[in-house]
Design a protein around this motif. Structure first.
Motif, PDB file in Angstrom:
ATOM      1  N   ASP A 270       0.855  -1.179   0.000  1.00 36.35           N
ATOM      2  CA  ASP A 270       0.000   0.000   0.000  1.00 36.35           C
ATOM      3  C   ASP A 270       0.893   1.232   0.000  1.00 36.35           C
ATOM      4  O   ASP A 270       1.543   1.543   1.002  1.00 36.35           O
ATOM      5  N   LEU A 271       0.963   1.934  -1.106  1.00 40.67           N
ATOM      6  CA  LEU A 271       1.880   3.076  -1.221  1.00 40.67           C
ATOM      7  C   LEU A 271       1.543   4.192  -0.246  1.00 40.67           C
ATOM      8  O   LEU A 271       2.423   4.960   0.158  1.00 40.67           O
ATOM      9  N   ASP A 276       4.202   6.587   6.127  1.00 37.59           N
ATOM     10  CA  ASP A 276       3.532   6.762   7.416  1.00 37.59           C
ATOM     11  C   ASP A 276       2.636   5.562   7.669  1.00 37.59           C
ATOM     12  O   ASP A 276       1.440   5.588   7.375  1.00 37.59           O
ATOM     13  N   PRO A 277       3.191   4.482   8.233  1.00 38.72           N
ATOM     14  CA  PRO A 277       2.409   3.256   8.446  1.00 38.72           C
ATOM     15  C   PRO A 277       1.237   3.431   9.396  1.00 38.72           C
ATOM     16  O   PRO A 277       0.352   2.574   9.452  1.00 38.72           O
ATOM     17  N   THR A 278       1.192   4.523  10.160  1.00 39.94           N
ATOM     18  CA  THR A 278       0.137   4.692  11.168  1.00 39.94           C
ATOM     19  C   THR A 278      -1.115   5.358  10.601  1.00 39.94           C
ATOM     20  O   THR A 278      -2.141   5.379  11.271  1.00 39.94           O
ATOM     21  N   ARG A 279      -1.032   5.887   9.382  1.00 38.40           N
ATOM     22  CA  ARG A 279      -2.177   6.591   8.831  1.00 38.40           C
ATOM     23  C   ARG A 279      -3.273   5.614   8.415  1.00 38.40           C
ATOM     24  O   ARG A 279      -3.039   4.422   8.214  1.00 38.40           O
ATOM     25  N   VAL A 280      -4.475   6.125   8.269  1.00 35.01           N
ATOM     26  CA  VAL A 280      -5.612   5.309   7.862  1.00 35.01           C
ATOM     27  C   VAL A 280      -5.470   4.985   6.371  1.00 35.01           C
ATOM     28  O   VAL A 280      -5.194   5.873   5.567  1.00 35.01           O
TER      29      VAL A 280
END
Length: 1088
Positions: A270-271, A276-280
């Motif tokens: 998922d680009l 920012d892996p924490t974003r929705v």
């Protein structure tokens, strides 16, 4: 439970926090549930109860909607796309609506009830119900246009008013049975004819390689949007390359994605979460990133134009979509989309092989030997690659291909080659227009210190046109103002500083010092324009100083000579082809970038082995006499065997000899006629010498040959003398004019109405005693007299009625389209042929013309009606009870159109003919049984013998090889059949797909019958590669194109209205739609 969020309002529809009666909204940040299901704006707008004023009633309504959606979601193994959700939602709401309607009828609201009734949900775009098992909804409910089987039964609910919840477990089980594929209406496989075995001798190699996919992994699909409509594929590629370089998110993470450089990006992660892996995670149809790029190459007129491109997240595609599943009766609805995405990923690996050139999305040309062709062209071998889902799982199909490229030489050499062969400036301009070239000389002027202008971008240009009047560099002149620094000693005489003067292109190059004192040497070839089309933007260059850029494919029509050399170059035996494919796949795997391993994809380097069977050759049927020689490798010879039917071979034959003294004297011509008579007599054609006439006393000249009037006069005289066939001898290839042949056939077929045959001069001069050639001529002559040369003994009981008589009409159809470079109004040609006898040896046909590029046959009903009436007239007035329809040239995306249009037209034509019969008028109507089979020749599947197997000619598989496992689709009735024997090269099997089967063939019956039919081709003593009815239709289309050639000429100077009027008159020249030919040719295969 997951919340359902209205993406437009961010309103949670089923959050526990919304248990009060307030109408306050809240967004996801205040939602107590996780993994929300967003109702995307791209889905149909459903009535989510927002018009229900009472908040409690609205909440109950929305809770019910959420329960149904979640049941639908859980009822499928994969939830990964808008389309799937859309279909499930439609079915879910239909089912719920039916329940609400039933509940209302059973329990009408109480009189004291003051609350508003819950309205049924509605769809934004109503469509008609097509599934047979659609839910029992009210008349206003709508089904999806695809063939959909809705859940059976009804969920346990009392409706929203009762406050009871839906039994989601029951709904989930019901939705597991939902069929979503648009292919579900096609005929299902009745069984297999090949058997799985561990014995390698019972299997053949196929050029497919297993693709192992890690379970539960997926790909992420992104769409690149906002291109201009006029942007070419090459321009889009440049823009996307610049977009990736300009946007940090893309530039820094190229190892995680691949692009087709047209409109899509396929990522293994998922680009949106990489930085920012924490974003929705992004919902579908959301903007991922935006970038501004330069529109075209730096250094051109449009270098300052900026353009904004947007990248949108589209959907997630699971590898599980390609997983073989025996429980499914059809493919996963996203199998094709997932395969296409995987192809883009693997294409990145294929292009990583050093020196590889990629053309399009699936053709790759690694470094290798090339073959010199004519006209400045060369042939190069490459490989075709395509991922698809089959019974064996995900496979990649790799095949050897050959394409034509321009030779990387100077432009003047190409022009010399074209001119020497064509001698036409029009043909020369056509050959070089659009060609990419590199300017050889230094772009900086003499004395310029700034070398930044001399870049590859500044040197690379596109050829627009030849100079007006085809002027050479010394002849083409333009006005230019010279400065003192530009006046070189060699040309300064007569020049004044700052004065505008007319100079030639050659002078300008010398003045500017581009050649460092050198001179142009080519004084013959005209200049070319590398600038714009309007005055003031044109830029003229000498062709000897332009290099053709490497790896440019030739996209125009090839000449017959070039095609011959290309076929010779591309022709390789199966062993060589298999070896090259194996080596290429190993190269791709060895050079594959890390993205392949990181994605959970592994490509096998071993060719797949699939089971096969061999259909034995059928028993041939000829006339009385010695038994026919044994069939060997799908070939046989006549050896004085008489034709099956010659009773209509009566009438004179008239010969038109070529102009001039020719190679034969009058005596030799007489000897040749006598020799033909003797050969014809051996096969049962009784033609006395008095029946032969010729134009010896009315010899025609080359000028007369171009006149239809002369041909018409000659044929009419022959017809008045009792001739039924006219034979014209054409000059050999060195002096052959294609117009002679086209004019001859046009006049015979459309004007005079007489059977015609052409013989090449080289044939009768060198093979005057050749029995094989004369036997072929005899077959054509007997056929044109409406006779049958041979047949086979059929064994399929499905073709017979209760009296053991053939009651089946076989149809064949095809459509051919204008060649590249034709006028935009030049029409497509369609043809339908139909059998008339119980031997399937005669197939009269109909022709029609339609809009350019239209594949589905528009006049299908009228042409089929003609074929049914022809069958009826040859079979004692009775109607066929069954029709077996072979359709050629249709792609998978058009299968539904064939069923919805052409198959329905066949039913209508049958009803029209039947309504005129006595039985129908008495109320006795029979229902037609129709079977539709698609015949596909343009595919890349090949089969190769395994060690120890018996092999055919040239090392190919034996004729009669059938494969219906492994590379076929489990739920479809499809198979590969190689009926013929390959004399040269690698044999290509034909792929058959059964769309409808009301006749009820077993797999073996249809395969065997189609194979036997291939032995009945009317003018050959060998099996052909695909079902003869489609072969005949293809040949009839080619005859129709000859008619257009004469009627329209080149067609380039005609308007659309003029073309339509000419073609309209041509289409009904014979008196009816579908019959441009003369009525005297009715019932015959005159075009063969």
């Amino acid at each position: 439970m997951a919340p359902i969020i209205d993406q437009n309002s961010d309103l949670c529809l089923r959050c526990p926090a919304r248990t009060d009666s307030t109408e306050s909204k809240h967004d996801l940040e205040h939602c107590s549930l996780v993994s929300p299901i967003k109702i995307n704006a791209r889905w149909p707008k459903f009535d989510l109860g927002d018009n229900i004023k009472d908040p409690d009633e609205r909440l109950r309504y929305q809770s019910q909607a959420g329960a149904i959606l979640e049941a639908a979601k859980l009822g499928h193994d994969t939830y990964d796309g808008t389309a799937l959700t859309k279909k499930l939602l439609e079915l879910a709401f239909q089912a719920w609506r039916a329940q609400l309607e039933a509940k209302r009828k059973a329990e009408p609201p109480k009189k004291a009830e003051s609350r508003q009734q819950v309205p049924p949900p509605t769809l934004e775009s109503p469509v008609s119900t097509s599934g047979q098992n659609a839910p029992a909804a009210s008349s206003s409910a709508h089904a999806h246009p695809s063939a959909v089987t809705a859940p059976s039964g009804s969920a346990q609910t009392s409706g929203p008013n009762a406050g009871q919840s839906i039994d989601t477990t029951s709904l989930e089980q019901q939705f597991r049975q939902v069929t979503l594929s648009t292919d579900s209406q096609f005929a299902s496989r009745p069984g297999w004819t090949t058997q799985e075995s561990q014995d390698t001798k019972q299997k053949v190699f196929t050029n497919h390689f297993q693709v192992t996919l890690q379970p539960s992994r997926c790909l992420y699909e992104y769409t690149i949007g906002d291109f201009d409509e006029e942007d070419t594929r090459q321009q889009k590629r440049k823009l996307i390359e610049r977009l990736i370089a300009a946007v940090p998110l893309l530039h820094n993470h190229q190892r995680f994605f691949a692009s087709d450089y047209v409109s899509r990006i396929i990522a293994i992660k998922d680009l949106s979460l990489l930085e920012d892996p924490t974003r929705v995670p992004l919902p579908e149809a959301s903007l991922l990133v935006q970038g501004t790029v330069t529109q075209y190459q730096t250094g051109t007129k449009d270098s300052g134009r900026q353009k904004t491109l947007n990248v949108y997240y589209n959907r997630r595609l699971s590898f599980d979509n390609l997983r073989p599943d025996a429980s499914r009766t059809n493919p996963h609805p996203f199998a094709l989309d997932t395969a296409n995405a995987l192809q883009i990923l693997i294409a990145k690996c294929s292009a990583a092989v050093p020196g590889t050139v990629q053309l399009g999305k699936n053709r790759f040309y690694p470094p290798g030997p090339v073959g010199a062709l004519l006209e400045g062209l060369q042939a190069q071998r490459g490989f075709y690659s395509s991922v698809h889902s089959a019974a064996a799982g995900a496979l990649i199909n790799i095949n050897s291909v050959a394409s034509v490229f321009y030779q990387p030489t100077t432009l003047n050499r190409l022009m010399d080659d074209v001119w020497s062969r064509e001698g036409s400036y029009e043909r020369l301009q056509d050959a070089i227009r659009g060609l990419r070239v590199r300017i050889c000389y230094n772009r900086c002027k003499l004395g310029e210190a700034d070398r930044s202008k001399d870049t590859d971008a500044r040197r690379t240009k596109t050829v627009a046109e030849l100079a007006p009047g085809n002027k050479t560099p010394t002849q083409l002149k333009f006005m230019k103002t010279l400065r003192g620094s530009q006046k070189q000693p060699s040309v300064s005489s007569g020049f004044k500083d700052g004065v505008k003067r007319e100079i030639s292109v050659a002078e300008n190059i010398s003045i500017e010092g581009y050649l460092n004192g050198g001179k142009l040497t080519d004084e013959d070839n005209p200049c070319v324009n590398l600038g714009g089309a309007s005055e003031g933007t044109k830029s003229w260059f000498p062709p000897e100083q332009l290099e053709i850029i490497q790896n440019q494919p030739f996209k125009r029509v090839l000449s017959p000579e070039v095609i011959g050399k290309l076929v010779t170059f591309a022709c390789r035996g199966p062993n060589d082809n298999k070896r090259s494919i194996d080596n290429y796949v190993r190269d791709v795997v060895n050079h594959a970038p890390q993205i392949l391993a990181d994605s959970g994809v592994r490509i096998s380097t071993e060719m797949l082995r699939v089971p096969f069977r061999i259909i034995p050759a059928p028993q041939l049927l000829y006339g009385p006499g010695p038994s026919v020689s044994a069939i060997h490798q799908a070939h046989w010879d006549l050896k004085s065997r008489k034709f099956l039917d010659t009773r209509r071979a009566v009438g004179n034959i008239h010969i038109i000899w070529p102009p001039g003294p020719g190679v034969l004297s009058s005596q030799k011509k007489l000897q040749y006629i006598q020799r033909m008579q003797q050969e014809f007599h051996k096969y049962g054609l009784q033609l006395p010498s008095a029946s032969w006439t010729s134009n010896s006393e009315r010899a025609w000249s080359d000028q007369q040959a171009l006149s239809k009037a002369y041909l018409e006069r000659e044929m009419n005289l022959a017809k008045q003398a009792g001739a039924r066939l006219v034979i014209m001898f054409l000059k050999n290839n060195t002096g052959f004019n294609p117009y002679h042949y086209a004019a001859f056939k046009y006049t015979a077929d459309l004007v005079v109405g007489i059977q015609s045959l052409c013989i090449n001069e080289g044939k009768y001069s060198t093979q005057i005693v050749g029995p094989g050639y004369l036997a072929n001529v005899a077959m054509k002559v007997n056929l044109k007299f409406c006779n049958t040369n041979h047949s086979v003994k059929y064994s399929s009981p499905k073709l017979l009625n209760e009296d053991n008589k053939i009651d089946t009409l076989i149809l064949g159809a095809d459509a051919t389209h204008p060649s590249p470079g034709s006028s935009g109004w030049y029409p497509s040609t369609t043809a339908v042929v139909g059998s008339v006898d119980d031997r399937f040896g005669r197939f009269p046909g109909s022709i029609h013309f339609q809009s350019p590029g239209q594949e589905i046959i528009g006049e299908m009903r009228s042409m089929v009606e003609q074929r049914i009436r022809e069958w009826q007239s040859c079979n004692d007035g009775r109607l066929p009870a069954k029709i077996l329809y072979y359709r050629d040239g249709v792609g998978t995306s058009q299968y539904n159109e064939v069923l919805n249009n052409e198959a329905q037209a066949i039913y209508k034509a049958y009803d029209i003919v039947q309504s005129s019969t006595t039985a129908a008028k008495q109320g006795e109507k029979k229902k037609l049984k129709l079977t539709v089979v698609i015949v596909t020749k343009r595919h890349h599947t090949r089969f190769y013998p395994t060690p120890g197997m018996d092999v055919g000619m040239n090392g190919n598989c034996l004729p009669g090889t059938v494969v219906d496992r492994g590379v076929t689709i489990p739920h479809c009735f499809d198979f590969f059949l190689q009926a013929h024997s390959g004399i040269k090269g690698t044999v290509k099997p034909t792929y058959y797909v059964v769309l409808k089967d009301e006749i009820g063939f077993t797999a073996r019956e249809l395969q065997d019958f189609t194979h036997d039919l291939c032995f009945t081709y009317v003018r050959a003593t060998s099996a052909v590669s695909y079902a003869p009815p489609t072969y005949y239709a293809d040949r009839l289309c080619e005859r129709g194109r000859l008619y257009l050639k004469i009627a329209l000429g080149g067609g380039t100077n005609l308007t659309e209205d003029q073309v339509q009027k000419i073609v309209g008159r041509l289409a009904i020249k014979g008196g009816k739609v579908g019959k441009p030919y003369h009525s005297a040719l009715d019932g015959s295969m005159f075009w063969m």
